[in-house]
Design a protein around this motif. Structure first.
Motif, PDB file in Angstrom:
ATOM      1  N   GLY A  55       0.949  -1.311   0.010  1.00 17.95           N
ATOM      2  CA  GLY A  55       0.062   0.035  -0.060  1.00 17.95           C
ATOM      3  C   GLY A  55       0.840   1.301   0.039  1.00 17.95           C
ATOM      4  N   PRO A  56       0.295   2.509   0.360  1.00 19.79           N
ATOM      5  CA  PRO A  56      -1.181   2.705   0.545  1.00 19.79           C
ATOM      6  C   PRO A  56      -2.043   2.468  -0.614  1.00 19.79           C
ATOM      7  CG  PRO A  56       0.015   4.788   0.500  1.00 19.79           C
ATOM      8  CD  PRO A  56       1.161   3.751   0.430  1.00 19.79           C
ATOM      9  N   PHE A  57      -3.323   2.199  -0.258  1.00 19.27           N
ATOM     10  CA  PHE A  57      -4.341   1.944  -1.512  1.00 19.27           C
ATOM     11  C   PHE A  57      -5.452   2.816  -1.502  1.00 19.27           C
ATOM     12  CE2 PHE A  57      -2.690  -2.116   0.366  1.00 19.27           C
ATOM     13  CZ  PHE A  57      -2.036  -2.668  -0.629  1.00 19.27           C
ATOM     14  N   PRO A  58      -5.913   3.009  -2.623  1.00 17.49           N
ATOM     15  CA  PRO A  58      -7.106   3.684  -2.973  1.00 17.49           C
ATOM     16  C   PRO A  58      -8.275   3.270  -2.014  1.00 17.49           C
ATOM     17  CG  PRO A  58      -6.214   3.612  -5.154  1.00 17.49           C
ATOM     18  CD  PRO A  58      -5.319   2.525  -3.965  1.00 17.49           C
ATOM     19  N   VAL A  59      -9.382   3.621  -1.733  1.00 16.27           N
ATOM     20  CA  VAL A  59     -10.428   3.387  -1.251  1.00 16.27           C
ATOM     21  C   VAL A  59     -11.660   3.323  -1.735  1.00 16.27           C
ATOM     22  CG1 VAL A  59     -11.509   3.530   1.058  1.00 16.27           C
ATOM     23  CG2 VAL A  59      -9.147   4.280   1.023  1.00 16.27           C
ATOM     24  N   VAL A  60     -12.627   2.375  -1.773  1.00 15.34           N
ATOM     25  CA  VAL A  60     -13.926   2.473  -2.019  1.00 15.34           C
ATOM     26  C   VAL A  60     -14.814   2.140  -0.954  1.00 15.34           C
ATOM     27  CG1 VAL A  60     -15.667   1.174  -3.581  1.00 15.34           C
ATOM     28  CG2 VAL A  60     -13.334   1.279  -4.201  1.00 15.34           C
ATOM     29  N   CYS A  84     -12.286  -6.112  -3.768  1.00 18.01           N
ATOM     30  CA  CYS A  84     -11.041  -5.673  -3.196  1.00 18.01           C
ATOM     31  C   CYS A  84      -9.858  -6.394  -4.007  1.00 18.01           C
ATOM     32  CB  CYS A  84     -11.052  -6.001  -1.629  1.00 18.01           C
ATOM     33  SG  CYS A  84      -9.621  -6.021  -0.959  1.00 18.01           S
ATOM     34  N   ASP A  85      -9.935  -7.841  -3.924  1.00 14.48           N
ATOM     35  CA  ASP A  85      -8.916  -8.712  -4.731  1.00 14.48           C
ATOM     36  C   ASP A  85      -8.721  -7.955  -6.231  1.00 14.48           C
ATOM     37  OD1 ASP A  85      -7.399 -10.741  -5.246  1.00 14.48           O
ATOM     38  OD2 ASP A  85      -8.864 -11.927  -6.065  1.00 14.48           O
ATOM     39  N   ARG A  86      -9.732  -7.643  -7.079  1.00 17.43           N
ATOM     40  CA  ARG A  86      -9.583  -7.484  -8.283  1.00 17.43           C
ATOM     41  C   ARG A  86      -8.949  -5.667  -8.550  1.00 17.43           C
ATOM     42  NH1 ARG A  86     -13.638 -10.664 -12.159  1.00 17.43           N
ATOM     43  NH2 ARG A  86     -14.686 -11.722 -10.950  1.00 17.43           N
ATOM     44  N   SER A  87      -9.476  -5.034  -7.706  1.00 18.41           N
ATOM     45  CA  SER A  87      -9.444  -3.739  -7.943  1.00 18.41           C
ATOM     46  C   SER A  87      -7.877  -3.051  -7.291  1.00 18.41           C
ATOM     47  CB  SER A  87     -10.388  -2.732  -7.437  1.00 18.41           C
ATOM     48  OG  SER A  87     -10.494  -2.952  -6.061  1.00 18.41           O
ATOM     49  N   ASP A  88      -7.506  -4.114  -6.304  1.00 21.97           N
ATOM     50  CA  ASP A  88      -6.517  -3.544  -5.475  1.00 21.97           C
ATOM     51  C   ASP A  88      -6.742  -2.409  -4.839  1.00 21.97           C
ATOM     52  OD1 ASP A  88      -3.844  -4.466  -4.711  1.00 21.97           O
ATOM     53  OD2 ASP A  88      -2.901  -3.145  -5.964  1.00 21.97           O
ATOM     54  N   CYS A  89      -7.953  -2.067  -4.253  1.00 21.09           N
ATOM     55  CA  CYS A  89      -8.468  -1.041  -3.413  1.00 21.09           C
ATOM     56  C   CYS A  89      -8.897  -1.497  -2.103  1.00 21.09           C
ATOM     57  CB  CYS A  89      -9.612  -0.360  -4.063  1.00 21.09           C
ATOM     58  SG  CYS A  89      -9.233   0.512  -5.606  1.00 21.09           S
ATOM     59  N   ILE A  90      -8.655  -0.872  -1.023  1.00 22.13           N
ATOM     60  CA  ILE A  90      -9.443  -1.061   0.146  1.00 22.13           C
ATOM     61  C   ILE A  90     -10.779  -0.939   0.051  1.00 22.13           C
ATOM     62  CG2 ILE A  90      -9.883  -0.259   2.442  1.00 22.13           C
ATOM     63  CD1 ILE A  90      -6.695   0.272   3.002  1.00 22.13           C
ATOM     64  N   VAL A  91     -11.725  -1.805   0.473  1.00 19.39           N
ATOM     65  CA  VAL A  91     -13.093  -1.536   0.254  1.00 19.39           C
ATOM     66  C   VAL A  91     -13.637  -1.460   1.650  1.00 19.39           C
ATOM     67  CG1 VAL A  91     -15.428  -2.757  -0.355  1.00 19.39           C
ATOM     68  CG2 VAL A  91     -13.219  -2.924  -1.809  1.00 19.39           C
ATOM     69  N   ALA A 290     -11.036  -1.662 -13.659  1.00 21.20           N
ATOM     70  CA  ALA A 290     -10.368  -0.779 -14.671  1.00 21.20           C
ATOM     71  C   ALA A 290     -10.624   0.662 -14.521  1.00 21.20           C
ATOM     72  CB  ALA A 290     -10.645  -1.373 -16.252  1.00 21.20           C
ATOM     73  N   TRP A 291     -11.713   0.714 -14.166  1.00 17.08           N
ATOM     74  CA  TRP A 291     -12.465   2.291 -14.160  1.00 17.08           C
ATOM     75  C   TRP A 291     -11.791   3.170 -12.954  1.00 17.08           C
ATOM     76  CZ3 TRP A 291     -15.152   5.357 -10.841  1.00 17.08           C
ATOM     77  CH2 TRP A 291     -15.799   6.388 -11.164  1.00 17.08           C
ATOM     78  N   LEU A 292     -11.596   2.126 -11.788  1.00 17.12           N
ATOM     79  CA  LEU A 292     -10.925   2.855 -10.658  1.00 17.12           C
ATOM     80  C   LEU A 292      -9.481   2.821 -10.742  1.00 17.12           C
ATOM     81  CD1 LEU A 292     -12.843   0.575  -8.194  1.00 17.12           C
ATOM     82  CD2 LEU A 292     -13.155   2.947  -8.080  1.00 17.12           C
ATOM     83  N   THR A 293      -8.722   1.987 -11.583  1.00 12.81           N
ATOM     84  CA  THR A 293      -7.388   2.079 -11.919  1.00 12.81           C
ATOM     85  C   THR A 293      -7.189   3.524 -12.619  1.00 12.81           C
ATOM     86  OG1 THR A 293      -6.923  -0.224 -11.688  1.00 12.81           O
ATOM     87  CG2 THR A 293      -5.556   1.162 -12.909  1.00 12.81           C
ATOM     88  N   PHE A 296      -7.857   6.604 -10.203  1.00 13.99           N
ATOM     89  CA  PHE A 296      -6.989   6.956  -9.237  1.00 13.99           C
ATOM     90  C   PHE A 296      -5.452   6.879  -9.758  1.00 13.99           C
ATOM     91  CE2 PHE A 296     -10.112   4.994  -6.293  1.00 13.99           C
ATOM     92  CZ  PHE A 296     -10.514   5.989  -5.874  1.00 13.99           C
ATOM     93  N   GLY A 297      -5.242   6.418 -11.031  1.00 13.35           N
ATOM     94  CA  GLY A 297      -4.102   6.652 -11.663  1.00 13.35           C
ATOM     95  C   GLY A 297      -2.980   5.668 -11.100  1.00 13.35           C
ATOM     96  N   VAL A 298      -3.667   4.461 -10.696  1.00 18.82           N
ATOM     97  CA  VAL A 298      -2.449   3.351  -9.949  1.00 18.82           C
ATOM     98  C   VAL A 298      -2.580   2.158 -10.726  1.00 18.82           C
ATOM     99  CG1 VAL A 298      -2.813   4.076  -7.822  1.00 18.82           C
ATOM    100  CG2 VAL A 298      -4.339   2.553  -8.513  1.00 18.82           C
TER     101      VAL A 298
END
Length: 298
Positions: A55-60, A84-91, A290-293, A296-298
């Motif tokens: 991390g740190p990770f973006p958040v949903v 969480c697994d597919r987006s690599d974001c904290i949910v 993909a949209w979240l990536t 957030f530009g990650v």
């Protein structure tokens, strides 16, 4: 009393059905932590899903569906793990108060409180407080949209994007073509959606008798839809709420907001999360990730 008994019965049936569909297929390697927000109305339980890595990770922020009457953290655990697994974001999943025990506006109050808590505390869990999106399906999509509108005023700049999955955006009257075409389902029927709305609004301290619209309940009717964060809006073809989502996407675009709209042909209500890892679900979670990536530009 009859309304409460019906709500409890549906809650139990939905929980067993979703667990059966996801049996043995959940992302068990995702770390899950629990927390509670203390408010004047009682505690709001949260589940915080953390992907592997430094991390740190973006958040949903995820607000579950269920017509503001059913659904909970257990029912949506498989979806939150998968996202969480597919987006690599904290949910961050929010167990907001449900009707009929807690009518409108209890749910949007809790959702806003959860967003504020997350912004102030998520760094302690490896999250990025300046990279938060809100998301939800069905009634949860309604709450995500309403939370974005509330945050625009009291937490400006905090919400960077919103993912609205077949959201409820207006009352069932007047009915849209999709309410008529899909009145008998599959999955969600017009009759059940009417019961959800009536249960949610009944005994609300904010509404006059017979009032069916409010800025924190029916975002489609609002005239101030400008300056909202980028939106991904997903609908299902065979869903009474199809036009709720399509019409709201059009309204957001008319107010110069950035909108990505996706209609899933042949899909029905609940295809994201509630029906297990089906092809439509997998495609949608991949699209959301993909949209979240990109967001957030990650």
């Amino acid at each position: 009393m009859k309304t409460k008994i019906k709500a409890v019965a549906i809650r139990n049936v939905i929980k067993v059905d979703v667990w059966r569909r996801w049996l043995g297929k959940t992302a068990k390697h995702i770390a899950v932590r629990k927390s509670n927000i203390e408010t004047a109305h009682g505690d709001i339980p949260l589940r915080i899903y953390q992907p592997p890595g430094e991390g740190p990770f973006p958040v949903v922020m995820y607000y579950h569906g269920g017509g503001w009457v059913i659904g909970d953290l257990d029912v949506y655990d498989p979806l939150c793990r998968d996202l969480c697994d597919r987006s690599d974001c904290i949910v961050v999943a929010v167990d907001y108060r449900l009707a009929p025990e807690y009518p409108f506006p209890a749910a949007p109050e809790d959702c806003l409180a959860a967003l504020k808590w997350t912004y102030e505390h998520i760094a302690l869990y490896g999250g990025l407080p300046n990279s938060i999106a809100v998301a939800g399906d069905s009634a949860g999509g309604n709450l995500a949209a309403v939370t974005s509108l509330q945050a625009r005023e009291c937490l400006p700049g905090v919400v960077k994007g919103q993912v609205l999955i077949y959201p409820v955006t207006d009352h069932y009257e007047p009915g849209t073509p999709s309410y008529i075409e899909n009145a008998n389902g599959p999955v969600l029927t017009r009759k059940l959606m009417m019961w959800f709305w009536d249960t949610y609004l009944q005994n609300s301290p904010l509404l006059e008798v017979g009032q069916t619209r409010h800025p924190r309940a029916t975002p489609f009717m609002r005239s101030d839809l400008d300056n909202l964060p980028p939106t991904l809006l997903i609908t299902a073809e065979r869903d009474p709420l199809r036009d709720d989502g399509a019409n709201y996407a059009a309204r957001l675009s008319q107010h110069d907001n950035t909108v990505q709209y996706s209609l899933y042909a042949g899909a029905c209500h609940g295809f994201v999360g509630l029906q297990g890892p089906n092809p439509h679900h997998n495609k949608a979670v991949d699209e959301i990730s993909a949209w979240l990536t990109a967001l957030f530009g990650v």
